[in-house]
Design an enzyme around this catalytic site. Structure first.
Site, PDB file in Angstrom:
ATOM      1  N   CYS A 106      -0.241   5.852  10.142  1.00  0.00           N
ATOM      2  CA  CYS A 106       0.973   5.165  10.577  1.00  0.00           C
ATOM      3  C   CYS A 106       0.629   3.889  11.334  1.00  0.00           C
ATOM      4  CB  CYS A 106       1.805   6.081  11.477  1.00  0.00           C
ATOM      5  SG  CYS A 106       2.473   7.503  10.609  1.00  0.00           S
ATOM      6  N   CYS A 164       2.300  -2.773  15.245  1.00  0.00           N
ATOM      7  CA  CYS A 164       2.237  -2.380  13.837  1.00  0.00           C
ATOM      8  C   CYS A 164       1.556  -3.465  13.015  1.00  0.00           C
ATOM      9  CB  CYS A 164       3.642  -2.111  13.302  1.00  0.00           C
ATOM     10  SG  CYS A 164       3.660  -1.565  11.573  1.00  0.00           S
ATOM     11  N   GLU A 211       0.829  -1.200   0.000  1.00  0.00           N
ATOM     12  CA  GLU A 211       0.000   0.000   0.000  1.00  0.00           C
ATOM     13  C   GLU A 211       0.864   1.250   0.000  1.00  0.00           C
ATOM     14  OE1 GLU A 211      -4.101  -1.354   2.197  1.00  0.00           O
ATOM     15  OE2 GLU A 211      -2.447  -0.790   3.506  1.00  0.00           O
ATOM     16  N   CYS A 237       6.829  -6.860   6.563  1.00  0.00           N
ATOM     17  CA  CYS A 237       7.950  -6.300   7.316  1.00  0.00           C
ATOM     18  C   CYS A 237       8.475  -7.382   8.257  1.00  0.00           C
ATOM     19  CB  CYS A 237       7.508  -5.083   8.122  1.00  0.00           C
ATOM     20  SG  CYS A 237       8.869  -4.252   9.007  1.00  0.00           S
ATOM     21  N   CYS A 297       3.480   8.547   1.031  1.00  0.00           N
ATOM     22  CA  CYS A 297       4.057   7.551   1.928  1.00  0.00           C
ATOM     23  C   CYS A 297       4.224   6.268   1.127  1.00  0.00           C
ATOM     24  CB  CYS A 297       3.138   7.338   3.130  1.00  0.00           C
ATOM     25  SG  CYS A 297       3.697   6.061   4.273  1.00  0.00           S
ATOM     26  N   CYS A 305       7.207  -5.664  15.140  1.00  0.00           N
ATOM     27  CA  CYS A 305       6.757  -4.790  16.230  1.00  0.00           C
ATOM     28  C   CYS A 305       5.296  -5.109  16.561  1.00  0.00           C
ATOM     29  CB  CYS A 305       6.898  -3.326  15.833  1.00  0.00           C
ATOM     30  SG  CYS A 305       8.592  -2.844  15.434  1.00  0.00           S
TER      31      CYS A 305
END
Length: 438
Positions: free
Chosen positions: A421, A188, A161, A181, A174, A185
């Site tokens: 975010c 996230c 995205e 990833c 962005c 974390c």
């Protein structure tokens, strides 16, 4: 650089007065006494199981899994390599410059619009130099059309995205640098499924070109009459899917293409490009030696190793002090002020003593080298992961500013469309829609 003093807390903020937890407090445990009594929430995953290594620690994926590579694209090549590639296709080398002009200046890969190319060879040349990289699955809009989230399908079915945002005087994109990833974390959404693969240089660049095409076609909310900025992406933030510095070479090749003058690149200013990381210290030091004045952002989220070990698993490799030392080194070598990103999470990392500790650690490395950008976490109903209360946010910011640390609470964009975010993730619904296009 001033010596750091990370091992001890400043004497001006004693433990009992500020309510700092001792040891590993359980989720929801009350800490402190009297007016300073505050809950300490510990990080925990919700609705998913965090991947662990053989020793029970959160799994970190630095290497990209082996998958089929995307086709080589003009944006993967240097200008000289583009000429050679065109010659391999049986055409004169000067056609490479014409193709670059169409792609980087007119933002098109459509051969029908390339009337300066010979009609008989146009399709062959475009197919060989500008193969399709991103298929748009869907787009969502909010903020009266000023924020658009794109869901892209890559050649191998991976989903990523990007989010396009109009602000007064600038347009920010962005971008994603990885599918998924590997930093794991717990707060996230992107990291929940782990790392699918690194994105290629051209796949990163294509996100910008496609955004510029949409803007040129009038697809982004209209700007104000007083706004005289150019109608194209002016600012890039590597804050989409992925850890940019874990895909270092391709990200830096993309940055070089962004700043290369048109028509060899996109003609952007390096100062409008922000490269973020959760703290890959060797790569931060490498970035400082690149001689490209991008803005560097460190996603810190906690000033103490005790909490950051849980919140940001890579902290088990490189501690807060090491990451801040590397950030200061970036400033020393480039003269570019560093941004500290800090998601304010209710009762987890927003305690007043943490603001004081953060200020102390930043000031111990000198003045004038850093700017802090707190951002309220995007809340999920019923979750332990929710934004700090407004008065807590304001107190956190006040303490940093009073300590001489320039601090600005960041605007939250796109949360209504899961585009803010930490919200970028391919859902099962997204996967079903993408499969229908295959």
């Amino acid at each position: 650089m001033p010596a750091s003093s990370d091992a001890s807390r400043p004497q001006s903020t004693p433990v009992r007065a500020t309510g700092r937890p001792r040891g590993s407090a359980a989720s929801g445990e009350d800490i402190g006494t009297g007016s300073s009594r505050r809950t300490q929430v510990r990080p925990a995953t919700e609705g998913w199981t965090q991947q662990k290594d053989a020793e029970g620690r959160p799994l970190l994926q630095f290497a990209s899994p082996k998958r089929g590579k995307p086709p080589v694209h003009l944006a993967d090549l240097t200008p000289a390599e583009r000429v050679e590639k065109v010659k391999e296709l049986g055409l004169p080398g000067f056609r490479a410059k014409q193709l670059s002009t169409h792609y980087f200046t007119h933002y098109t890969s459509d051969p029908a619009q390339m009337t300066d190319l010979p009609a008989a060879q146009r399709e062959q040349l475009v197919a060989g130099m500008l193969p399709p990289l991103l298929t748009e699955v869907k787009r969502l809009e909010t903020d009266r059309g000023d924020t658009i989230k794109f869901l892209w399908r890559l050649h191998d079915g991976a989903l990523v995205e990007s989010v396009l945002m109009r602000y007064p005087g600038r347009i920010t994109l962005c971008v994603s640098s990885q599918a998924g990833c590997g930093m794991n974390c717990p707060f996230c959404a992107t990291g929940q499924a782990g790392l699918t693969r690194n994105m290629s240089t051209a796949e990163i660049i294509e996100q910008i070109v496609r955004a510029n095409r949409l803007i040129a076609d009038g697809g982004l909310g209209g700007k104000r009459a007083s706004d005289h900025s150019l109608e194209r992406v002016s600012n890039i933030v590597f804050m989409g899917m992925g850890e940019p510095l874990a895909n270092y070479k391709r990200v830096m090749d993309a940055v070089r293409t962004m700043v290369a003058p048109q028509p060899d690149g996109l003609g952007m200013s390096a100062r409008g490009i922000t490269v973020s990381t959760v703290g890959l210290v060797p790569a931060i030091k490498k970035l400082a030696d690149e001689d490209i004045p991008v803005t560097f952002a460190l996603s810190l989220h906690a000033p103490d190793d005790e909490l950051r070990d849980e919140l940001i698993p890579v902290n088990s490799r490189w501690k807060v002090g090491e990451a801040l030392d590397a950030a200061r080194e970036y400033f020393d070598k480039t003269g570019r002020r560093v941004s500290i990103e800090y998601a304010l999470i209710k009762d987890m990392n927003d305690h007043p003593w943490r603001a004081d500790l953060l200020a102390s650690k930043l000031n111990s490395r000198g003045r004038g080298w850093v700017h802090v950008n707190p951002i309220p976490l995007n809340p999920t109903p019923g979750s332990i992961w929710t934004a700090s209360e407004v008065h807590v946010q304001n107190e956190f910011v006040r303490r940093l500013n009073d300590a001489g640390i320039p601090t600005t609470l960041r605007d939250t964009r796109g949360k209504e469309i899961d585009g803010a975010c930490g919200q970028l993730v391919a859902t099962s619904e997204d996967e079903a829609e993408a499969a229908a296009l295959a």
